[in-house]
Write a protein that holds these residues in place. Sequence first.
Motif, PDB file in Angstrom:
ATOM      1  N   PHE A   1      -1.727  -6.075  -4.734  1.00  0.00           N
ATOM      2  CA  PHE A   1      -2.579  -6.172  -4.842  1.00  0.00           C
ATOM      3  C   PHE A   1      -3.146  -6.501  -5.933  1.00  0.00           C
ATOM      4  O   PHE A   1      -2.923  -5.545  -7.437  1.00  0.00           O
ATOM      5  CB  PHE A   1      -3.172  -4.358  -4.251  1.00  0.00           C
ATOM      6  CG  PHE A   1      -4.690  -3.964  -4.339  1.00  0.00           C
ATOM      7  CD1 PHE A   1      -5.302  -4.625  -3.608  1.00  0.00           C
ATOM      8  CD2 PHE A   1      -5.321  -3.874  -5.369  1.00  0.00           C
ATOM      9  CE1 PHE A   1      -6.784  -4.141  -3.361  1.00  0.00           C
ATOM     10  CE2 PHE A   1      -7.291  -3.677  -5.706  1.00  0.00           C
ATOM     11  CZ  PHE A   1      -7.228  -4.086  -4.665  1.00  0.00           C
TER      12      PHE A   1
ATOM     13  N   LEU B   1       0.880  -1.091  -0.312  1.00  0.00           N
ATOM     14  CA  LEU B   1       0.084   0.116   0.201  1.00  0.00           C
ATOM     15  C   LEU B   1       0.427   1.366  -0.310  1.00  0.00           C
ATOM     16  O   LEU B   1       0.673   2.257  -0.431  1.00  0.00           O
ATOM     17  CB  LEU B   1      -0.722  -0.009   2.022  1.00  0.00           C
ATOM     18  CG  LEU B   1      -1.728  -0.877   1.419  1.00  0.00           C
ATOM     19  CD1 LEU B   1      -2.607  -1.678   2.491  1.00  0.00           C
ATOM     20  CD2 LEU B   1      -3.205  -1.099  -0.343  1.00  0.00           C
TER      21      LEU B   1
ATOM     22  N   ASP C   1      -7.684   4.185   2.514  1.00  0.00           N
ATOM     23  CA  ASP C   1      -7.524   2.340   1.942  1.00  0.00           C
ATOM     24  C   ASP C   1      -6.618   1.751   3.350  1.00  0.00           C
ATOM     25  O   ASP C   1      -7.120   0.079   3.943  1.00  0.00           O
ATOM     26  CB  ASP C   1      -5.945   2.287   1.561  1.00  0.00           C
ATOM     27  CG  ASP C   1      -6.483   2.226  -0.329  1.00  0.00           C
ATOM     28  OD1 ASP C   1      -8.039   2.365  -0.492  1.00  0.00           O
ATOM     29  OD2 ASP C   1      -5.534   2.727  -0.667  1.00  0.00           O
TER      30      ASP C   1
ATOM     31  N   THR D   1      -9.845  -2.246  -0.602  1.00  0.00           N
ATOM     32  CA  THR D   1      -8.458  -2.748  -0.085  1.00  0.00           C
ATOM     33  C   THR D   1      -8.811  -3.915   1.413  1.00  0.00           C
ATOM     34  O   THR D   1      -7.555  -4.221   1.963  1.00  0.00           O
ATOM     35  CB  THR D   1      -7.937  -1.835   0.929  1.00  0.00           C
ATOM     36  OG1 THR D   1      -7.993  -1.266   1.346  1.00  0.00           O
ATOM     37  CG2 THR D   1      -6.634  -1.058  -0.790  1.00  0.00           C
TER      38      THR D   1
END
Length: 353
Positions: free
Chosen positions: A222, A128, A236, A207
């Motif tokens: 991801f 992330l 997120d 997410t």
Amino acid sequence: MNSQTQLKHLHGILSGRAMFSNLKQEDLKFLPSKGLVHDHIQIAGNRSGCSTMLIRLPRLSQFELDPNKNLEYQAACFSKASLSNHTPKLIVVLEPSKFLPMGALVVEEIKGKSINLPQDLTEMAKCLAQVHSLEVPDNYEKYPLICHSDPIAGVIKIINDQSKFINGVIDNSQVRKVLSEEITWARNFASRHVNHHPPPRLCLTDTHPGNFMIDTSGKVYFVDLEKALYGSPAIDLGHATILTSTLWDFDVQAKLSRVDIINFYQAYLKFLPVNLQDEIRPWLLPMRRLAWLRSVTWSCKWSAGQHNSKRIETGVRAQIQTHISNRLAAFVDLETILSIRSEWVGPNQLVLT
């Protein structure tokens, strides 16, 4: 259209491209369904530097876009996020046609498995952080992705739109009261921060942990990029670790402790440049609260849509639909709501900074 007929048409479409000139129909294989929004077909063989590729076949647009706009949006999600080296690369766009009514994307297949929580939280945080650290382009280069120039106002609009479905699907008056209080807080929070809000950055939106994979080297990716937009990264983070998300997916089921959650946030901040740490830190808890409220109101909207839908799923998709229905019921369970809400209401609030 049955699966073999669909594979035949896909083979015909792909084999007309130089990259796939030696493609055989038996190189195409449907993968087991994991959701109701996409089908996935594996393309065997080494092409364009990828040992295998995936065809993503949309079944619907969660942003309610027409097929062409939906495909353009999803292609842009993959193209922009892949600069992080933590998402699959876009290979080919297959435009909507008679045999592909929603079109399709050919993307890199990430070889790996579902993440395991809490063990893989640090690598998920790194994934992330790499996406959120990407340089933000000029406005015209953000197109066609949604850009919340005021990320607080952007998520409040989503919550407001989705909250219209609460009374139609929730019978419990206590749950409705709590959600009303949370929505009032959210609107007041937005009003207080009209002139002071986090700058938008590329965010992945959906997410929940089931949308991450870990490869054999331990790197986390991801993989489901259909809803990326420019907004607050802290949303997120909240969505990735809130209880409603960590119990969402068939393959990733975890109840994170507060220590797990705090360690995740601390790891994430360490992966960021110092200037981004300072930019994001003040918004961690309020955006976590908004991420949860966005999820709960979305569950009401989805439930209302399913109630009115005439589509009847069968086989694996019917099992997935049942799982989703059960999870959505848990979203609005009073005990679950009060447990999650204790992170920001009451004497034992979560401290993330």
